[in-house]
Scaffold this active site. Structure first.
Site, PDB file in Angstrom:
ATOM      1  CG  ASN A   1      64.037  12.444  51.073  1.00  8.15           C
ATOM      2  OD1 ASN A   1      63.176  13.125  50.531  1.00  8.15           O
ATOM      3  ND2 ASN A   1      63.755  11.341  51.716  1.00  8.15           N
TER       4      ASN A   1
ATOM      5  CD  GLU B   1      53.036   9.197  51.784  1.00  6.32           C
ATOM      6  OE1 GLU B   1      53.895   8.737  52.553  1.00  6.32           O
ATOM      7  OE2 GLU B   1      52.115   8.514  51.317  1.00  6.32           O
TER       8      GLU B   1
ATOM      9  CB  CYS C   1      60.209   9.484  55.260  1.00 13.43           C
ATOM     10  SG  CYS C   1      59.846   8.455  53.819  1.00 13.43           S
TER      11      CYS C   1
ATOM     12  CD  GLU D   1      51.797  10.185  47.858  1.00 12.67           C
ATOM     13  OE1 GLU D   1      52.942  10.231  47.395  1.00 12.67           O
ATOM     14  OE2 GLU D   1      51.029  11.160  47.850  1.00 12.67           O
TER      15      GLU D   1
HETATM   16  P1  NAP Z   1      59.925  20.426  54.393  1.00  9.30           P
HETATM   17  O1  NAP Z   1      60.808  21.459  54.934  1.00  9.30           O
HETATM   18  O2  NAP Z   1      58.625  20.187  55.045  1.00  9.30           O
HETATM   19  O3  NAP Z   1      59.737  20.812  52.837  1.00  9.30           O
HETATM   20  C1  NAP Z   1      59.092  19.974  51.921  1.00  9.30           C
HETATM   21  C2  NAP Z   1      58.513  20.795  50.782  1.00  9.30           C
HETATM   22  O4  NAP Z   1      57.528  21.689  51.302  1.00  9.30           O
HETATM   23  C3  NAP Z   1      59.524  21.661  50.061  1.00  9.30           C
HETATM   24  O5  NAP Z   1      59.222  21.676  48.677  1.00  9.30           O
HETATM   25  C4  NAP Z   1      59.291  23.022  50.685  1.00  9.30           C
HETATM   26  O6  NAP Z   1      59.651  24.092  49.872  1.00  9.30           O
HETATM   27  C5  NAP Z   1      57.807  23.013  50.867  1.00  9.30           C
HETATM   28  N1  NAP Z   1      57.322  23.946  51.889  1.00  9.30           N
HETATM   29  C6  NAP Z   1      57.984  24.427  52.972  1.00  9.30           C
HETATM   30  N2  NAP Z   1      57.180  25.224  53.698  1.00  9.30           N
HETATM   31  C7  NAP Z   1      55.981  25.246  53.056  1.00  9.30           C
HETATM   32  C8  NAP Z   1      54.734  25.887  53.317  1.00  9.30           C
HETATM   33  N3  NAP Z   1      54.544  26.657  54.404  1.00  9.30           N
HETATM   34  N4  NAP Z   1      53.713  25.699  52.463  1.00  9.30           N
HETATM   35  C9  NAP Z   1      53.866  24.897  51.377  1.00  9.30           C
HETATM   36  N5  NAP Z   1      55.032  24.266  51.065  1.00  9.30           N
HETATM   37  C10 NAP Z   1      56.072  24.440  51.905  1.00  9.30           C
HETATM   38  O7  NAP Z   1      60.632  19.005  54.345  1.00  9.30           O
HETATM   39  P2  NAP Z   1      62.137  18.685  53.952  1.00  9.30           P
HETATM   40  O8  NAP Z   1      63.026  19.107  55.047  1.00  9.30           O
HETATM   41  O9  NAP Z   1      62.381  19.164  52.560  1.00  9.30           O
HETATM   42  O10 NAP Z   1      62.076  17.094  53.873  1.00  9.30           O
HETATM   43  C11 NAP Z   1      62.333  16.257  54.936  1.00  9.30           C
HETATM   44  C12 NAP Z   1      61.045  15.732  55.531  1.00  9.30           C
HETATM   45  O11 NAP Z   1      60.285  15.041  54.547  1.00  9.30           O
HETATM   46  C13 NAP Z   1      61.315  14.717  56.629  1.00  9.30           C
HETATM   47  O12 NAP Z   1      60.469  14.956  57.708  1.00  9.30           O
HETATM   48  C14 NAP Z   1      60.978  13.388  55.953  1.00  9.30           C
HETATM   49  O13 NAP Z   1      60.646  12.359  56.847  1.00  9.30           O
HETATM   50  C15 NAP Z   1      59.849  13.783  55.074  1.00  9.30           C
HETATM   51  N6  NAP Z   1      59.633  12.818  53.985  1.00  9.30           N
HETATM   52  C16 NAP Z   1      58.536  12.006  54.045  1.00  9.30           C
HETATM   53  C17 NAP Z   1      58.325  11.034  53.059  1.00  9.30           C
HETATM   54  C18 NAP Z   1      57.147  10.093  53.111  1.00  9.30           C
HETATM   55  O14 NAP Z   1      56.880   9.423  52.121  1.00  9.30           O
HETATM   56  N7  NAP Z   1      56.453   9.980  54.228  1.00  9.30           N
HETATM   57  C19 NAP Z   1      59.237  10.913  52.018  1.00  9.30           C
HETATM   58  C20 NAP Z   1      60.350  11.753  52.004  1.00  9.30           C
HETATM   59  C21 NAP Z   1      60.533  12.712  52.992  1.00  9.30           C
HETATM   60  P3  NAP Z   1      61.063  24.854  50.069  1.00  9.30           P
HETATM   61  O15 NAP Z   1      62.087  23.814  50.014  1.00  9.30           O
HETATM   62  O16 NAP Z   1      61.104  25.801  48.933  1.00  9.30           O
HETATM   63  O17 NAP Z   1      60.997  25.518  51.414  1.00  9.30           O
END
Ligand code: NAP
Length: 496
Positions: free
Chosen positions: A167, A265, A300, A476
């Protein structure tokens, strides 16, 4: 005389991203993946494939880890002012290329141009923040006994991983390598598969600057690359930003190859609570800002549940509908556009599915509620306001990560707090009231890591950001993040 219309920016940019030879950064070199494989990177703005991106496998991860291990002794002993100077130079380069980096995020991530460029600047600001904060690494003396000096030092951990979501691609890619580097670690950066280009470009921009192995950039087609990083026995610290489900998978996988330090996070289902004494117009403006509609709600910290006192409901909802009606939809590259695209077909379909679920559960869309018209192939769902939502509906419980604002009414403070806390997440909350006692009472009672009183959406670097419950572990954007990339060592010096 004939004139030809200028090609849209997306078209011009796509011509260069398509022909560019995108490469990983491993051991100081810009390299193809060892298997030679690439994956297609589609744009949610144009619907076209805009780049062939290296698909790093376990052997690329291992090469990056070996280079990082080899670099660690010298890097960790590099005097702090030199590490800080390098981090500041990364910030300078990111700032100098902010428009280019932001435009890459618009193309493959869908964020609107002016905010995507601002994200690059925000990433540079985070690099500078951690450079400024370097001396907080400190250490302390402890008066633990007579006849001895007791002190602590903060030591770097070694090879650490930064796995980031889609994002805010460049803000995370640039900003999240800062704390590990200032603390003296070597870092593996894993950008998201949906929006990897700005991180790869960052790798190009710093390849000549950073000692070989100190920063690696590894892209992959899906979970496999991140999983290989997490499972590598020599990666001892994993800092993850992403979904709760992936976070839990990472905890499990990490534990299979070592005792590892994992910070998470994760997502949120954040409440904005508006009490009866709040100004309905201010609440409505806050609810719109808090939803981060510009990012299509893909934030998020978005306050995706508006808990509004029954006495304010109608005035607040009417004003929200008016305000979201003023947001312009269109080409994310157009400076006048206010709402970006959802990142992928998958995310777009997920948002539309949640709309169906919400309606089936009894909610009504009083604004938005259907795919946007007139935005070409861009994957845009207009800002959507759902009324008639109750606390237990799925749309009020699960993170959609899209532009759906659920409005829930309440009658008493206890009820509002119970509803706010009645979800698995606990990232942010916003409390709107002029009653000082109530404001602090509710701020203390809500289960969230970050609370606004009479504000929303903005976070300020320096203030710890992070969640409780399924929203994560660790903090963070603050000194806590810097210290989180160190181990504390206690030293006892006897002098009697
Ligand atoms: P995601 O699907 O969990 O992916 C995040 C990252 O993890 C990507 O780089 C992804 O790589 C990698 N990944 C996926 N599966 C993995 C595994 N089994 N082992 C290690 N790495 C893996 O999340 P998203 O859909 O990209 O992002 C949206 C989420 O992020 C939402 O839930 C949002 O709330 C959260 N978020 C939280 C914060 C915070 O500060 N709390 C900030 C921003 C976003 P690939 O893309 O190559 O699969």
């Amino acid at each position: 005389m004939t004139t030809t219309e200028a090609a849209p920016r997306s078209e011009v940019l796509t011509r260069s991203t398509r022909t560019h030879d995108w490469r990983l950064l491993v051991g100081g070199e810009l390299v193809a993946s060892r298997s030679g494989t690439t994956f297609d990177d589609p744009s949610p703005v144009t619907g076209e494939v805009v780049a062939a991106v290296p698909d790093a496998g376990a052997e690329d991860v291992d090469a990056a880890v070996r280079a990082a291990r080899a670099a660690f002794p010298a890097w960790s002993r590099t005097p702090l002012p030199e590490r800080v100077a390098l981090v500041r130079e990364i910030a300078r380069r990111v700032r100098a290329h902010a428009d280019e980096l932001g435009d890459l995020d618009t193309l493959d991530g869908g964020n609107i141009t002016r905010l995507a460029r601002a994200d690059a600047v925000a990433g540079a600001a985070m690099l500078d923040f951690f450079a400024d904060a370097a001396h907080a690494l400190g250490g302390r003396t402890v008066p633990a006994s007579e006849g001895a000096l007791h002190y602590t030092t903060q030591q770097p951990i070694g090879v650490v991983a930064r796995i980031v979501p889609y994002n805010h691609p460049i803000m995370f890619a640039a900003g999240k390598i800062a704390a590990p580097l200032v603390a003296g670690n070597c870092v593996l950066l894993k950008p998201p598969h949906q929006a990897p280009l700005s991180a790869l470009r960052l790798g190009e921009l710093i390849a000549d600057l950073v000692p070989p192995g100190v920063v690696s950039v590894l892209t992959g087609a899906g979970a496999a690359t991140g999983d290989a990083i997490v499972r590598h026995p020599d990666v001892r610290r994993i800092a993850f930003i992403g979904s709760a489900s992936t976070g839990r998978r990472i905890q499990e996988a990490a534990a299979q190859t070592g005792v590892k330090d994992v910070s998470l996070e994760l997502g949120g289902k954040n409440a904005l609570i508006a009490f009866p004494d709040a100004d309905p117009l201010a609440v409505a403006a806050a609810a719109v800002r808090g939803m981060n509609f510009s990012w299509s709600g893909q934030s998020c910290g978005s306050t995706s549940r508006l808990l509004v006192h029954r006495s304010l409901h109608d005035r607040v909802v009417a004003e929200i509908v008016r305000l979201v009606g003023e947001l312009r939809l269109g080409d994310p590259f157009d400076e006048r556009t206010d709402v970006g695209a959802l990142v992928s077909e998958e995310q777009y379909a997920k948002v539309l599915r949640y709309l169906d679920v919400a309606r089936a559960d009894g909610a009504t869309a009083v604004a938005g509620g259907a795919p946007a018209d007139g935005v070409g192939p861009a994957l845009v769902v207009p800002p959507t306001v759902l009324t008639g939502v109750t606390a237990t509906m799925r749309v009020a419980q699960e993170e959609v990560f899209g532009p759906l604002l659920s409005v829930i009414t309440f009658d008493t403070e206890d009820e509002a707090v119970a509803v706010a806390n009645g979800v698995e997440y606990g990232l942010t909350a916003a409390v709107w009231t002029d009653d000082l006692r109530r404001a602090h009472r509710v701020a203390a009672a809500v289960e969230a890591g970050y609370v606004w009183i009479n504000d929303t959406s903005r976070h300020h670097v320096g203030l710890p950001f992070g969640g409780v419950k399924s929203s994560g572990l660790g903090r963070e954007e603050s000194v806590e993040e810097l210290i989180g990339f160190t181990e504390t060592k206690a030293v006892h010096v006897g002098y009697r």
